[in-house]
Design an enzyme around this catalytic site. Structure first.
Site, mmCIF file in Angstrom:
data_model
loop_
_atom_site.group_PDB
_atom_site.id
_atom_site.type_symbol
_atom_site.label_atom_id
_atom_site.label_comp_id
_atom_site.label_asym_id
_atom_site.label_seq_id
_atom_site.Cartn_x
_atom_site.Cartn_y
_atom_site.Cartn_z
ATOM 1 C CB SER A 95 -94.929 44.461 -17.994
ATOM 2 O OG SER A 95 -95.417 43.824 -19.164
ATOM 3 C CE1 TYR A 127 -100.061 46.112 -16.315
ATOM 4 C CE2 TYR A 127 -98.978 45.680 -18.400
ATOM 5 C CZ TYR A 127 -99.224 45.340 -17.084
ATOM 6 O OH TYR A 127 -98.629 44.223 -16.542
HETATM 7 P P1 NAD Z 1 -103.017 39.250 -10.286
HETATM 8 O O1 NAD Z 1 -104.130 40.129 -10.733
HETATM 9 O O2 NAD Z 1 -103.267 37.796 -10.071
HETATM 10 O O3 NAD Z 1 -102.312 39.850 -8.976
HETATM 11 C C1 NAD Z 1 -102.256 41.197 -8.678
HETATM 12 C C2 NAD Z 1 -102.674 41.382 -7.230
HETATM 13 O O4 NAD Z 1 -102.574 42.766 -6.911
HETATM 14 C C3 NAD Z 1 -104.122 40.942 -6.969
HETATM 15 O O5 NAD Z 1 -104.167 40.018 -5.893
HETATM 16 C C4 NAD Z 1 -104.826 42.249 -6.618
HETATM 17 O O6 NAD Z 1 -105.870 42.109 -5.663
HETATM 18 C C5 NAD Z 1 -103.680 43.095 -6.085
HETATM 19 N N1 NAD Z 1 -103.955 44.528 -6.155
HETATM 20 C C6 NAD Z 1 -104.580 45.206 -7.147
HETATM 21 N N2 NAD Z 1 -104.669 46.504 -6.834
HETATM 22 C C7 NAD Z 1 -104.079 46.659 -5.616
HETATM 23 C C8 NAD Z 1 -103.871 47.762 -4.761
HETATM 24 N N3 NAD Z 1 -104.295 49.000 -5.076
HETATM 25 N N4 NAD Z 1 -103.238 47.564 -3.580
HETATM 26 C C9 NAD Z 1 -102.821 46.321 -3.219
HETATM 27 N N5 NAD Z 1 -103.002 45.222 -3.996
HETATM 28 C C10 NAD Z 1 -103.627 45.398 -5.187
HETATM 29 O O7 NAD Z 1 -101.912 39.404 -11.410
HETATM 30 P P2 NAD Z 1 -100.417 38.864 -11.565
HETATM 31 O O8 NAD Z 1 -100.351 38.320 -12.919
HETATM 32 O O9 NAD Z 1 -99.949 38.053 -10.433
HETATM 33 O O10 NAD Z 1 -99.674 40.298 -11.572
HETATM 34 C C11 NAD Z 1 -98.689 40.693 -10.667
HETATM 35 C C12 NAD Z 1 -97.859 41.777 -11.327
HETATM 36 O O11 NAD Z 1 -97.273 41.254 -12.526
HETATM 37 C C13 NAD Z 1 -98.643 43.020 -11.739
HETATM 38 O O12 NAD Z 1 -97.883 44.170 -11.460
HETATM 39 C C14 NAD Z 1 -98.801 42.828 -13.247
HETATM 40 O O13 NAD Z 1 -98.940 44.059 -13.917
HETATM 41 C C15 NAD Z 1 -97.500 42.150 -13.592
HETATM 42 N N6 NAD Z 1 -97.494 41.405 -14.846
HETATM 43 C C16 NAD Z 1 -98.369 40.373 -15.066
HETATM 44 C C17 NAD Z 1 -98.334 39.690 -16.280
HETATM 45 C C18 NAD Z 1 -99.323 38.556 -16.569
HETATM 46 O O14 NAD Z 1 -99.446 38.120 -17.714
HETATM 47 N N7 NAD Z 1 -100.029 38.045 -15.574
HETATM 48 C C19 NAD Z 1 -97.415 40.041 -17.264
HETATM 49 C C20 NAD Z 1 -96.529 41.090 -17.008
HETATM 50 C C21 NAD Z 1 -96.572 41.765 -15.795
#
Ligand code: NAD
Length: 268
Positions: A153, A167
């Site tokens: 991130s 986080y």
């Molecule tokens: P999201 O919540 O839509 O997707 C994350 C997915 O991970 C979900 O489908 C959830 O069910 C799954 N998950 C959670 N815990 C789990 C586990 N223990 N085992 C297997 N699956 C699990 O969010 P996203 O925005 O698509 O995030 C994806 C990645 O991007 C994450 O690592 C998040 O930290 C990172 N990220 C997101 C953002 C943002 O603004 N959305 C910004 C920076 C980084």
């Protein structure tokens, strides 16, 4: 006779964790369009079924699209999930993307220990297990190359005044471990890169911001482009890192943020 797969990932076997969510699902759709066989992995079975249906609806010519329920913080489950690709010939690409940001994550004083531990288990140990079993699989299946992409991130690079300490620390760990693995495994042909997304226009964030204009502006003002990113814009970067077009890109921190981390002040 089935036609040969075409595209930038033609014939590659790819595993995507967090595959039912925003970035993971957009990546799965792109990977399938580009000729990959895709294993979608997530903790939620109903969400996985919906995600698979969406991929098949948008990519009718897709190769294999399968799902597997797996909690990435449990090594036995990650091992079994990676091994499920052995009958396909073993994985070529793994996108270790599952992650959480817990509502009770806070600053040094306010973060409960159990939230710290839970965040580290999923965001750091989950990525480690994915990397470990990807390396074992690439070796077992005698692959001369492999691409591992780990989601970090922008908060691994810049501090956030809206605290989420566990986080932030977890994403810093993802960057550090990815960099080291990139060097350790370079001579085996296995590339490790990390993705650093900025805050995105996903339901998770947008629902939380709601109609609160000052809360929204507190964040939006930091984007030189004047907008949040989209999950598909992250997926495009992941596709590049996964493909052979990125064959000399290793240990890279791919920042996809519209220039946010390069801003001192932003255009009016
Ligand atoms: P999201 O919540 O839509 O997707 C994350 C997915 O991970 C979900 O489908 C959830 O069910 C799954 N998950 C959670 N815990 C789990 C586990 N223990 N085992 C297997 N699956 C699990 O969010 P996203 O925005 O698509 O995030 C994806 C990645 O991007 C994450 O690592 C998040 O930290 C990172 N990220 C997101 C953002 C943002 O603004 N959305 C910004 C920076 C980084």
């Amino acid at each position: 006779m089935a036609s040969e797969p075409k595209g930038r990932l033609a014939g590659k076997n790819a595993l995507i964790t967090g595959g039912a969510g925003g970035i993971g699902l957009e990546t799965a759709i792109l990977f399938a369009k580009e000729g990959a066989n895709v294993m979608l992995v997530d903790i939620s079975e109903p969400a996985l079924e919906k995600a698979k249906a969406k991929v098949l609806q948008l990519v009718p010519h897709a190769g294999k699209v399968e799902t597997k329920k797996c909690d990435v913080s449990k090594e036995d489950q990650v091992k079994a999930t990676v091994e499920a690709l052995d009958p396909w010939g073993g994985l070529d690409v793994i996108f270790n993307n599952a992650g959480i940001m817990h509502a009770r994550d806070d600053d040094a004083v306010g973060t409960p220990e159990e939230i710290w531990d839970l965040t580290m288990s999923i965001n750091v140990k989950g990525v480690w297990y994915g990397c470990k079993h990807a390396v074992l699989s690439l070796r077992r299946n005698k692959k001369a190359k492999g691409s591992i992409i780990n989601t970090a991130s922008v908060v691994a690079l810049v501090g956030s005044a809206t605290p989420q300490l566990a986080y932030t620390a977890s994403k810093g760990a993802v960057l550090a471990l990815t960099r080291e693995l990139a060097i350790v495994h370079a001579r085996e042909g296995f590339r490790f890169n990390s993705l650093c997304p900025a805050p995105l226009n996903t339901p998770l964030l947008q629902d939380w911001l709601g109609d609160d204009v000052p809360k929204r502006m507190r964040r939006e003002i930091h984007f030189p482009s004047g907008r949040f990113g989209e999950a598909i814009e992250q997926a495009q970067a992941v596709l590049f890192l996964a493909s052979d077009e990125a064959s000399f890109i290793n240990g890279h921190e791919m920042v996809v943020d519209g220039g946010m981390t390069k801003a001192y002040v932003t255009p009016e």
